[in-house]
Design a protein around this motif. Structure first.
Motif, PDB file in Angstrom:
ATOM      1  N   MET A   1      31.069  82.021  44.829  1.00 48.51           N
ATOM      2  CA  MET A   1      31.583  81.222  43.740  1.00 48.51           C
ATOM      3  C   MET A   1      32.177  79.955  44.330  1.00 48.51           C
ATOM      4  N   ALA A   2      31.674  78.831  43.905  1.00 49.75           N
ATOM      5  CA  ALA A   2      32.088  77.555  44.472  1.00 49.75           C
ATOM      6  C   ALA A   2      33.154  76.867  43.640  1.00 49.75           C
ATOM      7  N   VAL A   3      33.863  77.626  42.866  1.00 50.07           N
ATOM      8  CA  VAL A   3      34.909  77.067  42.017  1.00 50.07           C
ATOM      9  C   VAL A   3      36.138  76.778  42.854  1.00 50.07           C
ATOM     10  N   MET A   4      36.706  75.593  42.650  1.00 49.95           N
ATOM     11  CA  MET A   4      37.926  75.238  43.356  1.00 49.95           C
ATOM     12  C   MET A   4      39.097  75.923  42.665  1.00 49.95           C
ATOM     13  N   GLU A   5      39.822  76.713  43.401  1.00 53.84           N
ATOM     14  CA  GLU A   5      40.936  77.470  42.834  1.00 53.84           C
ATOM     15  C   GLU A   5      42.248  76.725  43.030  1.00 53.84           C
ATOM     16  N   SER A   6      43.107  76.845  42.042  1.00 50.73           N
ATOM     17  CA  SER A   6      44.431  76.270  42.183  1.00 50.73           C
ATOM     18  C   SER A   6      45.341  77.288  42.862  1.00 50.73           C
ATOM     19  N   ARG A   7      46.374  76.794  43.445  1.00 49.76           N
ATOM     20  CA  ARG A   7      47.347  77.662  44.096  1.00 49.76           C
ATOM     21  C   ARG A   7      47.967  78.633  43.089  1.00 49.76           C
ATOM     22  N   ALA A   8      48.282  78.125  41.911  1.00 49.12           N
ATOM     23  CA  ALA A   8      48.929  78.953  40.893  1.00 49.12           C
ATOM     24  C   ALA A   8      48.043  80.128  40.488  1.00 49.12           C
ATOM     25  N   VAL A   9      46.764  79.866  40.266  1.00 55.11           N
ATOM     26  CA  VAL A   9      45.837  80.929  39.873  1.00 55.11           C
ATOM     27  C   VAL A   9      45.698  81.939  41.009  1.00 55.11           C
ATOM     28  N   ALA A  10      45.510  81.441  42.222  1.00 52.93           N
ATOM     29  CA  ALA A  10      45.346  82.335  43.378  1.00 52.93           C
ATOM     30  C   ALA A  10      46.568  83.225  43.572  1.00 52.93           C
ATOM     31  N   GLU A  11      47.753  82.654  43.421  1.00 55.47           N
ATOM     32  CA  GLU A  11      48.969  83.435  43.599  1.00 55.47           C
ATOM     33  C   GLU A  11      49.168  84.448  42.470  1.00 55.47           C
ATOM     34  N   GLN A  12      48.793  84.096  41.254  1.00 52.54           N
ATOM     35  CA  GLN A  12      48.880  85.048  40.139  1.00 52.54           C
ATOM     36  C   GLN A  12      47.954  86.230  40.386  1.00 52.54           C
ATOM     37  N   LEU A  13      46.727  85.928  40.804  1.00 55.76           N
ATOM     38  CA  LEU A  13      45.767  86.991  41.102  1.00 55.76           C
ATOM     39  C   LEU A  13      46.305  87.907  42.198  1.00 55.76           C
ATOM     40  N   ARG A  14      46.786  87.294  43.268  1.00 57.55           N
ATOM     41  CA  ARG A  14      47.327  88.071  44.384  1.00 57.55           C
ATOM     42  C   ARG A  14      48.465  88.979  43.931  1.00 57.55           C
ATOM     43  N   ASP A  15      49.376  88.446  43.156  1.00 56.36           N
ATOM     44  CA  ASP A  15      50.534  89.222  42.705  1.00 56.36           C
ATOM     45  C   ASP A  15      50.123  90.408  41.839  1.00 56.36           C
ATOM     46  N   LEU A  16      49.044  90.266  41.099  1.00 56.87           N
ATOM     47  CA  LEU A  16      48.570  91.360  40.249  1.00 56.87           C
ATOM     48  C   LEU A  16      47.918  92.483  41.050  1.00 56.87           C
ATOM     49  N   VAL A  17      47.240  92.138  42.136  1.00 56.99           N
ATOM     50  CA  VAL A  17      46.494  93.163  42.870  1.00 56.99           C
ATOM     51  C   VAL A  17      47.242  93.750  44.062  1.00 56.99           C
ATOM     52  N   LEU A  18      48.203  93.043  44.608  1.00 55.39           N
ATOM     53  CA  LEU A  18      48.873  93.518  45.830  1.00 55.39           C
ATOM     54  C   LEU A  18      49.433  94.933  45.731  1.00 55.39           C
ATOM     55  N   PRO A  19      50.012  95.340  44.605  1.00 56.09           N
ATOM     56  CA  PRO A  19      50.528  96.716  44.552  1.00 56.09           C
ATOM     57  C   PRO A  19      49.442  97.779  44.754  1.00 56.09           C
ATOM     58  N   SER A  20      48.186  97.428  44.530  1.00 57.57           N
ATOM     59  CA  SER A  20      47.090  98.392  44.668  1.00 57.57           C
ATOM     60  C   SER A  20      46.378  98.306  46.010  1.00 57.57           C
ATOM     61  N   VAL A  21      46.699  97.312  46.804  1.00 56.58           N
ATOM     62  CA  VAL A  21      46.009  97.079  48.062  1.00 56.58           C
ATOM     63  C   VAL A  21      46.643  97.925  49.169  1.00 56.58           C
ATOM     64  N   PRO A  22      45.810  98.642  49.939  1.00 56.98           N
ATOM     65  CA  PRO A  22      46.353  99.430  51.057  1.00 56.98           C
ATOM     66  C   PRO A  22      47.023  98.514  52.100  1.00 56.98           C
TER      67      PRO A  22
END
Length: 63
Positions: A1-22
């Motif tokens: 995916m060649a979409v340019m991501e914003s910092r805000a979107v990337a950090e929101q995504l990270r915060d949602l998944v981190l509790p599930s990541v080993p």
């Protein structure tokens, strides 16, 4: 995916998944954030969401 991501979107995504990541995979997320590679961080987060069954808000999936 060649979409340019914003910092805000990337950090929101990270915060949602981190509790599930080993613990052994957390370094990948930390490295992407330290490098300010927001596209990579978003990609890692979306892949982790899919792998670990985390439901993401539709606006972040398509962002």
């Amino acid at each position: 995916m060649a979409v340019m991501e914003s910092r805000a979107v990337a950090e929101q995504l990270r915060d949602l998944v981190l509790p599930s990541v080993p613990d052994e995979d957390l370094d990948y997320f930390e490295a992407a954030a330290e490098d300010e590679d927001w596209a990579h961080l978003a990609q890692l987060s979306r892949e982790a969401a899919q792998a670990y069954g985390v439901d993401l808000p539709a606006e972040l999936v398509a962002a």
